[in-house]
Design a protein around this motif. Structure first.
Motif, PDB file in Angstrom:
ATOM      1  N   ASN A 444     -39.035   2.120   1.051  1.00 29.46           N
ATOM      2  CA  ASN A 444     -39.313   0.859   0.377  1.00 29.46           C
ATOM      3  C   ASN A 444     -40.691   0.372   0.811  1.00 29.46           C
ATOM      4  OD1 ASN A 444     -39.459  -2.065  -0.085  1.00 29.46           O
ATOM      5  ND2 ASN A 444     -37.307  -1.881  -0.703  1.00 29.46           N
ATOM      6  N   GLN A 445     -41.653   0.431  -0.107  1.00 31.46           N
ATOM      7  CA  GLN A 445     -43.032   0.134   0.252  1.00 31.46           C
ATOM      8  C   GLN A 445     -43.249  -1.343   0.560  1.00 31.46           C
ATOM      9  OE1 GLN A 445     -46.099   1.982  -2.161  1.00 31.46           O
ATOM     10  NE2 GLN A 445     -44.697   3.623  -2.774  1.00 31.46           N
ATOM     11  N   LEU A 446     -42.516  -2.224  -0.107  1.00 32.60           N
ATOM     12  CA  LEU A 446     -42.655  -3.643   0.182  1.00 32.60           C
ATOM     13  C   LEU A 446     -42.201  -3.937   1.608  1.00 32.60           C
ATOM     14  CD1 LEU A 446     -43.241  -6.546  -0.593  1.00 32.60           C
ATOM     15  CD2 LEU A 446     -40.929  -6.695  -1.572  1.00 32.60           C
ATOM     16  N   ARG A 447     -41.042  -3.393   1.999  1.00 35.19           N
ATOM     17  CA  ARG A 447     -40.538  -3.617   3.352  1.00 35.19           C
ATOM     18  C   ARG A 447     -41.410  -2.912   4.383  1.00 35.19           C
ATOM     19  NH1 ARG A 447     -34.845  -1.452   3.442  1.00 35.19           N
ATOM     20  NH2 ARG A 447     -35.001  -2.080   5.648  1.00 35.19           N
ATOM     21  N   ALA A 448     -41.936  -1.736   4.033  1.00 32.28           N
ATOM     22  CA  ALA A 448     -42.823  -1.021   4.941  1.00 32.28           C
ATOM     23  C   ALA A 448     -44.089  -1.834   5.205  1.00 32.28           C
ATOM     24  CB  ALA A 448     -43.184   0.347   4.379  1.00 32.28           C
ATOM     25  N   ALA A 449     -44.632  -2.446   4.129  1.00 30.05           N
ATOM     26  CA  ALA A 449     -45.820  -3.283   4.291  1.00 30.05           C
ATOM     27  C   ALA A 449     -45.511  -4.484   5.174  1.00 30.05           C
ATOM     28  CB  ALA A 449     -46.332  -3.736   2.927  1.00 30.05           C
ATOM     29  N   GLN A 450     -44.320  -5.092   4.974  1.00 28.78           N
ATOM     30  CA  GLN A 450     -43.936  -6.230   5.808  1.00 28.78           C
ATOM     31  C   GLN A 450     -43.766  -5.805   7.267  1.00 28.78           C
ATOM     32  OE1 GLN A 450     -40.379  -7.422   3.710  1.00 28.78           O
ATOM     33  NE2 GLN A 450     -41.489  -8.823   2.333  1.00 28.78           N
ATOM     34  N   LEU A 451     -43.191  -4.639   7.474  1.00 29.57           N
ATOM     35  CA  LEU A 451     -43.017  -4.137   8.841  1.00 29.57           C
ATOM     36  C   LEU A 451     -44.364  -3.940   9.528  1.00 29.57           C
ATOM     37  CD1 LEU A 451     -41.162  -2.949  11.081  1.00 29.57           C
ATOM     38  CD2 LEU A 451     -41.376  -0.737   9.934  1.00 29.57           C
ATOM     39  N   LEU A 452     -45.331  -3.441   8.766  1.00 32.26           N
ATOM     40  CA  LEU A 452     -46.663  -3.191   9.327  1.00 32.26           C
ATOM     41  C   LEU A 452     -47.503  -4.455   9.426  1.00 32.26           C
ATOM     42  CD1 LEU A 452     -47.430   0.096   7.353  1.00 32.26           C
ATOM     43  CD2 LEU A 452     -47.134  -0.078   9.832  1.00 32.26           C
ATOM     44  N   GLY A 453     -47.084  -5.487   8.667  1.00 31.57           N
ATOM     45  CA  GLY A 453     -47.855  -6.726   8.683  1.00 31.57           C
ATOM     46  C   GLY A 453     -49.090  -6.662   7.815  1.00 31.57           C
ATOM     47  N   ILE A 454     -49.002  -5.890   6.719  1.00 30.53           N
ATOM     48  CA  ILE A 454     -50.134  -5.783   5.809  1.00 30.53           C
ATOM     49  C   ILE A 454     -49.664  -6.046   4.386  1.00 30.53           C
ATOM     50  CG2 ILE A 454     -51.364  -4.134   7.265  1.00 30.53           C
ATOM     51  CD1 ILE A 454     -50.428  -1.908   5.449  1.00 30.53           C
ATOM     52  N   ASN A 455     -50.623  -6.230   3.489  1.00 34.37           N
ATOM     53  CA  ASN A 455     -50.322  -6.446   2.081  1.00 34.37           C
ATOM     54  C   ASN A 455     -49.829  -5.162   1.435  1.00 34.37           C
ATOM     55  OD1 ASN A 455     -51.402  -6.361  -0.905  1.00 34.37           O
ATOM     56  ND2 ASN A 455     -51.171  -8.536  -0.376  1.00 34.37           N
ATOM     57  N   ARG A 456     -48.904  -5.262   0.446  1.00 31.50           N
ATOM     58  CA  ARG A 456     -48.381  -4.055  -0.194  1.00 31.50           C
ATOM     59  C   ARG A 456     -49.477  -3.268  -0.904  1.00 31.50           C
ATOM     60  NH1 ARG A 456     -43.515  -4.477  -4.496  1.00 31.50           N
ATOM     61  NH2 ARG A 456     -45.055  -5.819  -5.506  1.00 31.50           N
ATOM     62  N   ASN A 457     -50.429  -3.958  -1.496  1.00 30.45           N
ATOM     63  CA  ASN A 457     -51.527  -3.250  -2.156  1.00 30.45           C
ATOM     64  C   ASN A 457     -52.369  -2.478  -1.138  1.00 30.45           C
ATOM     65  OD1 ASN A 457     -50.808  -4.160  -4.708  1.00 30.45           O
ATOM     66  ND2 ASN A 457     -52.070  -6.024  -4.550  1.00 30.45           N
ATOM     67  N   THR A 458     -52.546  -3.089   0.038  1.00 30.85           N
ATOM     68  CA  THR A 458     -53.271  -2.389   1.108  1.00 30.85           C
ATOM     69  C   THR A 458     -52.524  -1.138   1.520  1.00 30.85           C
ATOM     70  OG1 THR A 458     -54.204  -4.470   1.911  1.00 30.85           O
ATOM     71  CG2 THR A 458     -54.209  -2.593   3.441  1.00 30.85           C
ATOM     72  N   LEU A 459     -51.194  -1.262   1.631  1.00 28.67           N
ATOM     73  CA  LEU A 459     -50.379  -0.103   1.982  1.00 28.67           C
ATOM     74  C   LEU A 459     -50.541   1.006   0.951  1.00 28.67           C
ATOM     75  CD1 LEU A 459     -48.134   1.316   3.649  1.00 28.67           C
ATOM     76  CD2 LEU A 459     -46.477   0.159   2.176  1.00 28.67           C
ATOM     77  N   ARG A 460     -50.429   0.658  -0.313  1.00 26.17           N
ATOM     78  CA  ARG A 460     -50.545   1.671  -1.359  1.00 26.17           C
ATOM     79  C   ARG A 460     -51.923   2.339  -1.326  1.00 26.17           C
ATOM     80  NH1 ARG A 460     -47.774  -1.730  -6.364  1.00 26.17           N
ATOM     81  NH2 ARG A 460     -45.584  -1.279  -5.818  1.00 26.17           N
ATOM     82  N   LYS A 461     -52.950   1.533  -1.114  1.00 24.80           N
ATOM     83  CA  LYS A 461     -54.314   2.076  -1.066  1.00 24.80           C
ATOM     84  C   LYS A 461     -54.459   3.058   0.095  1.00 24.80           C
ATOM     85  CE  LYS A 461     -59.158   0.537  -0.834  1.00 24.80           C
ATOM     86  NZ  LYS A 461     -59.547   1.187   0.429  1.00 24.80           N
ATOM     87  N   ARG A 462     -53.947   2.688   1.272  1.00 26.44           N
ATOM     88  CA  ARG A 462     -54.080   3.561   2.429  1.00 26.44           C
ATOM     89  C   ARG A 462     -53.219   4.819   2.273  1.00 26.44           C
ATOM     90  NH1 ARG A 462     -57.624   4.562   4.290  1.00 26.44           N
ATOM     91  NH2 ARG A 462     -56.955   5.065   6.415  1.00 26.44           N
TER      92      ARG A 462
END
Length: 477
Positions: A444-462
């Motif tokens: 789950n990318q939204l929860r993964a982004a929250q776990l990392l403390g970053i924006n979901r778009n940032t997660l997808r980009k990285r």
């Protein structure tokens, strides 16, 4: 500008080693092997320092120092001698020599003393402790066991005899191979290291000898093998005791003939590299058990050099520890110093992983210690395995210390270039961090982004930049 040095030494191997070490430090070194040639050079030019042996081809180097002192009163003198007697030491002292080194001597200590003697910009403080700069030469230690290793190294520098380095894991076999290369007559060529045990038998010819385009499925371009890459230099065949038997046969054929042929090629290529091999295995019983070729053993073990485990050179642990602290500081970790009590505690440890284990531990100390000076109170908790150099007393999560320990272990192996610590550490840790976040959240990318403390778009980009496909990553065992 650093001053010139005159080296008067009739042992060619020792002269080569000293010259290479001093030139690596930026000094200009002139070399001769007799009193007559020494006097001629001293009459023609000025030197800041002379290193001289005692027993030379045409006389006693100490007895003739009187006239040298008269003609060159400002020149410092360091005396080297294989005549390790009290009488020789007293005679050296009577000449007013800056220092006297009995052979065999510690090369790093000699280099430091040279810096002091000529007053270079890199002069040590003369406190008797190791320099706070990392040592340039690859080997550290002055124990009798290491002196024996140094002597063996000097004997192979002026020839291309194949060397087999033996020793437990973590004793520094690759460092010895690098020293043979750096100080030998192939120093201007490349040093190519290859873990032969990691190459599948079916790929050994391609990796070592290369292949031509179209030689097999997937061979889309010509590939230059390790032997050719090492042309003019040194090829280091590590873990040769774990090489598959079929690969041993192919390697033996190349070493016997001195020629190779790329897979799919017709041209024979003459080898032009020195071979240095290494293993942590005892090859003799392996030969008896049919696990290693006897003819290959005799081909690679022309000159065997056996490295002592760290437990047999405990006297070197303090010097090694200070060296690794300096190296860690040069790579971006906090600058630390070590007390005598702390060094003594380290010297009492078993270090089953040898120098490699000690190095990793010192890097953890450098990262986790809260004080600049490292004492037993800092070392003991880490030795006990509590994950930090101090028991947390301020609410700091233990997991931060655990991560710091992992980072220190990575640093000890990765050895990032100065100025690149941030980028290289980020590259090493960011990918597994994102994979962990995806695994923890089931993709789950939204929860993964929250776990990392970053924006979901940032997660997808990285994820895209790191070439991570979440579905594929989660499917991997």
């Amino acid at each position: 500008m650093k001053k010139s040095i005159l080296l008067v030494e009739d042992d060619a191997s020792i002269a080569i080693v000293i010259t290479a070490a001093l030139e690596a430090e930026g000094f200009k070194v002139d070399r001769c092997d007799s009193i007559a040639e020494r006097d001629r050079l001293l009459a023609d030019r000025a030197y800041g320092l002379m290193l001289t042996d005692v027993m030379l081809t045409d006389g006693d180097g100490i007895e003739s120092l009187g006239r040298v002192r008269l003609n060159c009163p400002q020149m410092q003198v360091i005396i080297l001698s294989a005549q390790n007697t009290l009488d020789t030491a007293v005679r050296a002292s009577d000449t007013g020599a800056f220092e006297y080194f009995p052979k065999p001597f510690d090369l790093e200590e000699l280099v430091r003393t040279v810096r002091q003697a000529i007053g270079s910009s890199h002069n040590a403080e003369g406190s008797g402790e190791a320099s706070d700069e990392p040592q340039a030469l690859p080997l550290v230690g002055r124990s009798p066991a290491m002196q024996a290793v140094y002597r063996m190294i000097t004997r192979v520098l002026r020839n291309d005899l194949t060397v087999l380095i033996l020793g437990e894991s973590g004793t520094g076999k690759e460092l010895v191979a690098e020293a043979i290369h750096q100080l030998g007559n192939r120093a201007q060529g490349p040093f190519i290291a290859v873990n032969t045990a990691a190459i599948p038998a079916e790929l050994i010819e391609s990796e070592l000898f290369g292949h031509e385009k179209g030689a097999f499925t997937g061979a889309h371009a010509r590939h230059i093998g390790k032997f050719e890459q090492a042309g003019g230099g040194t090829l280091f065949l590590d873990e040769i005791g774990d090489m598959p038997m079929q690969a041993q046969t192919r390697l033996l054929r190349a070493l016997q003939s001195g020629r190779i042929r790329r897979v799919g090629g017709t041209e024979e290529i003459t080898l032009d590299c020195r071979i240095v091999a290494a293993t942590n295995r005892d090859l003799v019983p392996m030969i008896a058990a049919g696990q290693f070729r006897e003819d290959l053993y005799y081909r690679i073990a022309v000159v065997p050099i056996e490295l002592p485990p760290l437990r047999e050179r405990a006297d070197d642990i303090e010097a090694l520890s200070r060296h690794f602290l300096a190296l860690a500081a040069s790579e971006g970790l906090p600058r630390r110093s070590l007390t005598a009590a702390g060094a003594a505690l380290l010297a009492r440890q078993p270090w089953r992983g040898n120098v490699r284990e000690l190095r990793n531990f010192i890097y953890r100390l450098a990262l986790l210690a809260r004080d600049e000076v490292i004492d037993t109170s800092t070392i003991e908790p880490l030795l006990a395995g509590d994950g930090g150099a101090h028991t947390p007393d301020d609410g700091e999560p233990t997991r931060q210390a655990d991560f710091g320990e992992a980072l220190a272990s990575w640093l000890a192996v990765a050895r990032p270039q100065p100025g690149a610590l941030y980028d290289e550490a980020l590259a090493a840790f960011e990918r597994p961090l994102f994979l962990h976040a995806l695994s923890t959240t089931g993709g789950n990318q939204l929860r993964a982004a929250q776990l990392l403390g970053i924006n979901r778009n940032t997660l997808r980009k990285r994820l895209s930049e790191l070439d991570i496909v979440p579905e594929v990553a989660l499917a991997k065992p």
